[in-house]
Design a protein around this motif. Structure first.
Motif, PDB file in Angstrom:
ATOM      1  N   ARG A  99      -3.438   9.588  -3.004  1.00  0.00           N
ATOM      2  CA  ARG A  99      -3.579   8.769  -1.792  1.00  0.00           C
ATOM      3  C   ARG A  99      -3.413   7.278  -2.109  1.00  0.00           C
ATOM      4  NH1 ARG A  99      -7.981  10.714  -0.340  1.00  0.00           N
ATOM      5  NH2 ARG A  99      -9.409   9.122  -1.112  1.00  0.00           N
ATOM      6  N   GLU A 100      -3.957   6.834  -3.235  1.00  0.00           N
ATOM      7  CA  GLU A 100      -3.823   5.428  -3.620  1.00  0.00           C
ATOM      8  C   GLU A 100      -2.371   5.045  -3.862  1.00  0.00           C
ATOM      9  OE1 GLU A 100      -6.314   5.032  -7.007  1.00  0.00           O
ATOM     10  OE2 GLU A 100      -8.179   4.842  -5.836  1.00  0.00           O
ATOM     11  N   GLU A 101      -1.589   5.976  -4.410  1.00  0.00           N
ATOM     12  CA  GLU A 101      -0.181   5.677  -4.693  1.00  0.00           C
ATOM     13  C   GLU A 101       0.683   5.740  -3.437  1.00  0.00           C
ATOM     14  OE1 GLU A 101       1.111   4.517  -7.359  1.00  0.00           O
ATOM     15  OE2 GLU A 101      -0.709   4.642  -8.577  1.00  0.00           O
ATOM     16  N   LEU A 102       0.124   6.244  -2.336  1.00  0.00           N
ATOM     17  CA  LEU A 102       0.879   6.322  -1.074  1.00  0.00           C
ATOM     18  C   LEU A 102       0.300   5.391  -0.011  1.00  0.00           C
ATOM     19  CD1 LEU A 102       1.405  10.194  -0.835  1.00  0.00           C
ATOM     20  CD2 LEU A 102       3.112   8.471  -1.443  1.00  0.00           C
ATOM     21  N   ASN A 103      -0.653   4.571  -0.418  1.00  0.00           N
ATOM     22  CA  ASN A 103      -1.353   3.713   0.533  1.00  0.00           C
ATOM     23  C   ASN A 103      -0.555   2.436   0.809  1.00  0.00           C
ATOM     24  OD1 ASN A 103      -3.371   2.798   2.236  1.00  0.00           O
ATOM     25  ND2 ASN A 103      -4.531   1.846   0.572  1.00  0.00           N
ATOM     26  N   PHE A 104       0.594   2.595   1.441  1.00  0.00           N
ATOM     27  CA  PHE A 104       1.453   1.468   1.791  1.00  0.00           C
ATOM     28  C   PHE A 104       1.918   1.619   3.232  1.00  0.00           C
ATOM     29  CE2 PHE A 104       1.759   1.753  -2.800  1.00  0.00           C
ATOM     30  CZ  PHE A 104       1.738   0.420  -3.200  1.00  0.00           C
ATOM     31  N   ASN A 105       2.225   0.486   3.865  1.00  0.00           N
ATOM     32  CA  ASN A 105       2.781   0.499   5.211  1.00  0.00           C
ATOM     33  C   ASN A 105       4.289   0.708   5.101  1.00  0.00           C
ATOM     34  OD1 ASN A 105       4.035  -0.489   7.728  1.00  0.00           O
ATOM     35  ND2 ASN A 105       1.950  -1.121   8.263  1.00  0.00           N
ATOM     36  N   ARG A 106       4.773   1.869   5.491  1.00  0.00           N
ATOM     37  CA  ARG A 106       6.179   2.217   5.308  1.00  0.00           C
ATOM     38  C   ARG A 106       7.100   1.355   6.155  1.00  0.00           C
ATOM     39  NH1 ARG A 106       6.733   8.664   5.604  1.00  0.00           N
ATOM     40  NH2 ARG A 106       8.920   8.039   5.322  1.00  0.00           N
ATOM     41  N   ASP A 107       6.654   0.959   7.338  1.00  0.00           N
ATOM     42  CA  ASP A 107       7.493   0.095   8.181  1.00  0.00           C
ATOM     43  C   ASP A 107       7.711  -1.263   7.516  1.00  0.00           C
ATOM     44  OD1 ASP A 107       7.752   2.036  10.152  1.00  0.00           O
ATOM     45  OD2 ASP A 107       5.964   1.363  11.225  1.00  0.00           O
ATOM     46  N   ASP A 108       6.647  -1.821   6.956  1.00  0.00           N
ATOM     47  CA  ASP A 108       6.781  -3.105   6.260  1.00  0.00           C
ATOM     48  C   ASP A 108       7.682  -2.958   5.040  1.00  0.00           C
ATOM     49  OD1 ASP A 108       5.120  -4.261   8.098  1.00  0.00           O
ATOM     50  OD2 ASP A 108       3.334  -4.228   6.820  1.00  0.00           O
ATOM     51  N   LEU A 109       7.547  -1.844   4.327  1.00  0.00           N
ATOM     52  CA  LEU A 109       8.381  -1.616   3.151  1.00  0.00           C
ATOM     53  C   LEU A 109       9.858  -1.503   3.525  1.00  0.00           C
ATOM     54  CD1 LEU A 109       6.191   0.928   1.140  1.00  0.00           C
ATOM     55  CD2 LEU A 109       6.667  -1.444   0.544  1.00  0.00           C
ATOM     56  N   LYS A 110      10.154  -0.819   4.613  1.00  0.00           N
ATOM     57  CA  LYS A 110      11.554  -0.687   5.046  1.00  0.00           C
ATOM     58  C   LYS A 110      12.165  -2.048   5.348  1.00  0.00           C
ATOM     59  CE  LYS A 110      11.163   3.997   6.958  1.00  0.00           C
ATOM     60  NZ  LYS A 110      11.173   4.825   8.186  1.00  0.00           N
ATOM     61  N   LYS A 111      11.399  -2.904   6.035  1.00  0.00           N
ATOM     62  CA  LYS A 111      11.901  -4.241   6.349  1.00  0.00           C
ATOM     63  C   LYS A 111      12.092  -5.057   5.080  1.00  0.00           C
ATOM     64  CE  LYS A 111      10.993  -8.344   9.145  1.00  0.00           C
ATOM     65  NZ  LYS A 111      11.395  -9.249   8.049  1.00  0.00           N
ATOM     66  N   ASN A 112      11.128  -4.988   4.164  1.00  0.00           N
ATOM     67  CA  ASN A 112      11.240  -5.734   2.911  1.00  0.00           C
ATOM     68  C   ASN A 112      12.439  -5.270   2.093  1.00  0.00           C
ATOM     69  OD1 ASN A 112       8.926  -7.123   3.595  1.00  0.00           O
ATOM     70  ND2 ASN A 112       7.560  -5.851   2.340  1.00  0.00           N
ATOM     71  N   ALA A 113      12.669  -3.958   2.056  1.00  0.00           N
ATOM     72  CA  ALA A 113      13.803  -3.424   1.303  1.00  0.00           C
ATOM     73  C   ALA A 113      15.118  -3.909   1.906  1.00  0.00           C
ATOM     74  CB  ALA A 113      13.756  -1.903   1.296  1.00  0.00           C
ATOM     75  N   SER A 114      15.187  -3.928   3.227  1.00  0.00           N
ATOM     76  CA  SER A 114      16.404  -4.397   3.900  1.00  0.00           C
ATOM     77  C   SER A 114      16.645  -5.876   3.611  1.00  0.00           C
ATOM     78  CB  SER A 114      16.278  -4.159   5.408  1.00  0.00           C
ATOM     79  OG  SER A 114      17.416  -4.652   6.089  1.00  0.00           O
ATOM     80  N   ASP A 115      15.596  -6.684   3.669  1.00  0.00           N
ATOM     81  CA  ASP A 115      15.722  -8.121   3.399  1.00  0.00           C
ATOM     82  C   ASP A 115      16.146  -8.371   1.955  1.00  0.00           C
ATOM     83  OD1 ASP A 115      14.930  -8.595   5.978  1.00  0.00           O
ATOM     84  OD2 ASP A 115      12.843  -9.082   5.471  1.00  0.00           O
ATOM     85  N   MET A 116      15.567  -7.618   1.025  1.00  0.00           N
ATOM     86  CA  MET A 116      15.909  -7.794  -0.387  1.00  0.00           C
ATOM     87  C   MET A 116      17.341  -7.366  -0.661  1.00  0.00           C
ATOM     88  SD  MET A 116      12.346  -6.427  -2.120  1.00  0.00           S
ATOM     89  CE  MET A 116      12.860  -6.771  -3.806  1.00  0.00           C
ATOM     90  N   LEU A 117      17.745  -6.259  -0.055  1.00  0.00           N
ATOM     91  CA  LEU A 117      19.100  -5.759  -0.289  1.00  0.00           C
ATOM     92  C   LEU A 117      20.152  -6.734   0.246  1.00  0.00           C
ATOM     93  CD1 LEU A 117      20.584  -3.337  -1.487  1.00  0.00           C
ATOM     94  CD2 LEU A 117      20.533  -2.259   0.760  1.00  0.00           C
ATOM     95  N   SER A 118      19.811  -7.475   1.304  1.00  0.00           N
ATOM     96  CA  SER A 118      20.776  -8.414   1.895  1.00  0.00           C
ATOM     97  C   SER A 118      21.066  -9.597   0.986  1.00  0.00           C
ATOM     98  CB  SER A 118      20.246  -8.918   3.247  1.00  0.00           C
ATOM     99  OG  SER A 118      19.087  -9.719   3.073  1.00  0.00           O
ATOM    100  N   ILE A 119      20.163  -9.907   0.053  1.00  0.00           N
ATOM    101  CA  ILE A 119      20.386 -11.038  -0.858  1.00  0.00           C
ATOM    102  C   ILE A 119      20.693 -10.586  -2.285  1.00  0.00           C
ATOM    103  CG2 ILE A 119      18.930 -12.564   0.538  1.00  0.00           C
ATOM    104  CD1 ILE A 119      16.708 -12.174  -1.530  1.00  0.00           C
TER     105      ILE A 119
END
Length: 235
Positions: A99-119
């Protein structure tokens, strides 16, 4: 023991035999002789004067249960074994670790991944696409080379963020403590894989099969090892 002063015959009993003849009452904070018959209750308190091993306590409980079952014409072997407390504790610990290793907000992660990939640079995008595709095809491991300043940490965090956003587990480790601090949720390899500090030809990682760390490794979709002996090892 205080009970020995009131009940002389208690002096002839061993630690293991004593609870079969006496019962502790919290309201009086004293031991009293057991009445005839047996009941199954909760062990709420064992005073400091009585020291018993886990095996001795378990044996006493089984003795009482066995006598009760015999009174109903049953035997203990008629019933399936109950899980030991250690097994239950291990299961709860495993669930907590996962549970600790999955305790992340997936929507926020998707946005962060998209922003990082763009640069990301072309080389970083190539490595990202190649490795992430391989992860979901269960294909081997990769070794990523690059001198200092080539933004390898950026690539690690990009992959970490993307795969986490899909609801999968990623374990970030590094060969030294300082490097592990640069990774999201990072740990040292010695801590994560139970690697002995003093390595010999007989050294092994102290992870028991079926233990929470072992199950976590099995469930991990990706392991990123920064500053591995072959530079950045990803598998």
């Amino acid at each position: 023991m205080a009970a020995n002063m009131s009940y002389p015959y208690a002096r002839s009993l061993t630690y293991a035999e004593f609870p079969t003849k006496f019962v502790w009452k919290d309201d009086a904070s004293k031991w009293f002789p057991r009445k005839q018959g047996f009941t199954i209750g909760r062990l709420t308190h064992v005073p400091a004067e009585l020291t018993m091993s886990d095996d001795e306590i378990k044996q006493l409980c089984l003795m009482d249960i066995d006598k009760i079952l015999h009174s109903y014409g049953k035997i203990l072997k008629d019933y399936p074994p109950m899980p030991l407390a250690t097994e239950v504790d291990s299961s709860l610990l495993t669930k907590r670790v996962i549970r600790e290793e999955l305790n992340f907000n997936r929507d926020d992660l998707k946005k962060n991944a998209s922003d990082m990939l763009s640069i990301a640079t072309l080389e970083q995008k190539y490595a990202f696409n190649k490795i992430v595709t391989a992860v979901y095809c269960d294909e081997g491991f990769f070794s990523v080379y690059g001198h200092g300043g080539t933004e390898k940490i950026f690539l690690w965090n990009l992959m970490f963020t993307e795969i986490r956003s899909r609801g999968d587990i990623v374990l970030n480790v590094a060969s030294c403590g300082i490097a592990s601090l640069l990774l999201s949720n990072g740990r040292t390899a010695h801590s994560r894989f139970k690697i002995p500090l003093n390595i010999t030809e007989y050294s092994i990682c102290n992870i028991k099969p079926g233990s929470p760390p072992a199950i976590l490794l099995l469930k991990a979709k990706l392991i990123i090892w920064d500053e591995a002996p072959v530079d950045g090892l990803i598998g």
